[in-house]
Write a protein that holds these residues in place. Structure first.
Motif, short mmCIF file in Angstrom:
data_model
loop_
_atom_site.label_atom_id
_atom_site.label_comp_id
_atom_site.label_asym_id
_atom_site.label_seq_id
_atom_site.Cartn_x
_atom_site.Cartn_y
_atom_site.Cartn_z
N GLU A 61 0.84 -1.21 0.00
CA GLU A 61 0.00 0.00 0.00
C GLU A 61 0.87 1.25 0.00
OE1 GLU A 61 -3.19 2.12 3.03
OE2 GLU A 61 -3.05 -0.08 2.98
N ARG A 62 1.93 1.23 0.79
CA ARG A 62 2.83 2.40 0.83
C ARG A 62 3.58 2.55 -0.49
NH1 ARG A 62 -0.26 3.03 4.08
NH2 ARG A 62 -0.01 3.22 6.34
N ARG A 63 3.97 1.45 -1.10
CA ARG A 63 4.66 1.53 -2.40
C ARG A 63 3.76 2.18 -3.44
NH1 ARG A 63 3.83 -1.23 -6.66
NH2 ARG A 63 2.68 -2.84 -5.53
N ARG A 64 2.50 1.77 -3.49
CA ARG A 64 1.58 2.35 -4.47
C ARG A 64 1.39 3.84 -4.21
NH1 ARG A 64 -1.04 -2.70 -3.65
NH2 ARG A 64 -2.40 -1.78 -2.06
N ALA A 65 1.34 4.23 -2.94
CA ALA A 65 1.17 5.65 -2.61
C ALA A 65 2.41 6.45 -3.03
CB ALA A 65 0.92 5.81 -1.11
N ILE A 66 3.58 5.89 -2.84
CA ILE A 66 4.82 6.58 -3.22
C ILE A 66 4.89 6.74 -4.73
CG2 ILE A 66 7.34 6.36 -3.28
CD1 ILE A 66 7.08 4.95 -0.52
N GLU A 67 4.42 5.76 -5.47
CA GLU A 67 4.48 5.83 -6.94
C GLU A 67 3.52 6.86 -7.52
OE1 GLU A 67 3.93 1.77 -8.09
OE2 GLU A 67 6.05 1.26 -7.77
N GLU A 68 2.69 7.46 -6.66
CA GLU A 68 1.84 8.57 -7.09
C GLU A 68 2.54 9.92 -6.93
OE1 GLU A 68 -1.70 8.24 -4.81
OE2 GLU A 68 -2.42 6.43 -5.85
N VAL A 69 3.70 9.93 -6.27
CA VAL A 69 4.45 11.17 -6.08
C VAL A 69 5.10 11.59 -7.39
CG1 VAL A 69 6.40 12.22 -4.86
CG2 VAL A 69 4.86 10.67 -3.64
N SER A 70 5.07 12.88 -7.68
CA SER A 70 5.70 13.39 -8.89
C SER A 70 7.17 12.97 -8.94
CB SER A 70 5.60 14.92 -8.92
OG SER A 70 6.22 15.45 -10.07
N TRP A 71 7.62 12.58 -10.11
CA TRP A 71 8.98 12.13 -10.41
C TRP A 71 9.23 10.66 -10.08
CZ3 TRP A 71 12.79 14.37 -13.21
CH2 TRP A 71 12.66 15.73 -13.51
N VAL A 72 8.39 10.01 -9.32
CA VAL A 72 8.62 8.61 -8.95
C VAL A 72 8.01 7.71 -10.02
CG1 VAL A 72 8.22 6.79 -7.26
CG2 VAL A 72 8.67 9.14 -6.50
N ARG A 73 8.85 6.95 -10.69
CA ARG A 73 8.37 5.99 -11.69
C ARG A 73 8.02 4.66 -11.03
NH1 ARG A 73 10.05 2.08 -15.42
NH2 ARG A 73 9.00 2.27 -17.43
N SER A 74 8.90 4.20 -10.14
CA SER A 74 8.63 2.97 -9.38
C SER A 74 9.37 3.05 -8.06
CB SER A 74 9.09 1.72 -10.17
OG SER A 74 10.49 1.74 -10.37
N ALA A 75 8.93 2.23 -7.12
CA ALA A 75 9.54 2.24 -5.79
C ALA A 75 9.53 0.84 -5.20
CB ALA A 75 8.80 3.21 -4.87
#
Length: 225
Positions: A61-75
């Motif tokens: 869930e946190r990974r998906r939320a981080i991937e919504e941050v601008s500039w983040v392609r994957s995490a």
């Protein structure tokens, strides 16, 4: 049976310690691979996890939320015992500038619009005909046309893409580029294929065309011959 029961009890007891002992509560978030993504935007995804056991942090869930941050392609998000979370970020790669209602921004090959980071310098053409409010798939299709043109230009002996100041992608079947020389700017219609041969045709003929026509403002190169 007694041994298995004892082992199960030990596992249960260990889990209870991990879940409830303050030593295993989240205290910090480590970021790796970040250059332009806002650190605060990533760390804010874990605000509700502070003071909770690492085992209670929902990693996917946190990974998906981080991937919504601008500039983040994957995490990738992992637990680092006893009390840390590690976040490895793969950032997006911008390829052009784009106009938005808030001003100039950047865009990547997948059509993701990126905030312009402070104190960063980029040299790209400006892309027009791409808007933030259109569907992502539509932006991606337009940027695929842009990347096909850019990659085709890179096959030339020189970096021809450096001569392009502006690209209009309003028509997904016609990449329209603005090139500038000492006489001014010229709009070229390059279509959706054979970008390099069409540009080289323009470059080889523009001198003669300007001798015949005093004011060449645009050239349509989509017609064979």
């Amino acid at each position: 049976i007694v041994a298995l029961g004892g082992l199960g009890g030990a596992v249960w007891g260990g889990r209870q310690i991990l879940l409830n002992h303050p030593r295993f509560f989240l205290s910090s978030v480590e970021l790796h691979g970040r250059q332009y993504a806002a650190a605060s935007a990533v760390e804010d995804r874990f605000v509700s996890d502070r003071g909770r056991s690492l085992l209670r942090v929902p990693l996917d869930e946190r990974r998906r939320a981080i991937e919504e941050v601008s500039w983040v392609r994957s995490a990738a998000v992992t637990r680092v015992f006893p009390d840390r979370i590690a976040v490895a970020i793969e950032e997006r790669t911008p390829v052009a500038f784009v106009w938005t209602p808030d001003g100039i921004a950047l865009i990547d090959p997948e059509g993701a619009i990126l905030e312009l980071p402070p104190q960063a310098s980029f040299t790209f053409p400006v892309v027009r005909g791409v808007t933030a409010d259109e569907p992502t798939e539509k932006r991606r299709a337009k940027m695929e046309l842009f990347m096909a043109m850019r990659n085709d230009f890179d096959r030339g002996e020189e970096r021809l893409r450096d001569a392009i100041s502006e690209v209009d992608l309003s028509d997904p079947q016609d990449a329209q580029v603005v090139v500038a020389d000492s006489a001014g700017a010229v709009l070229l219609h390059l279509g959706n294929a054979d970008f390099l041969p069409r540009y080289l045709l323009y470059a080889s003929q523009i001198g003669q065309w300007k001798q015949k026509f005093a004011n060449v403002q645009s050239v349509d190169l989509r017609f064979e011959g």
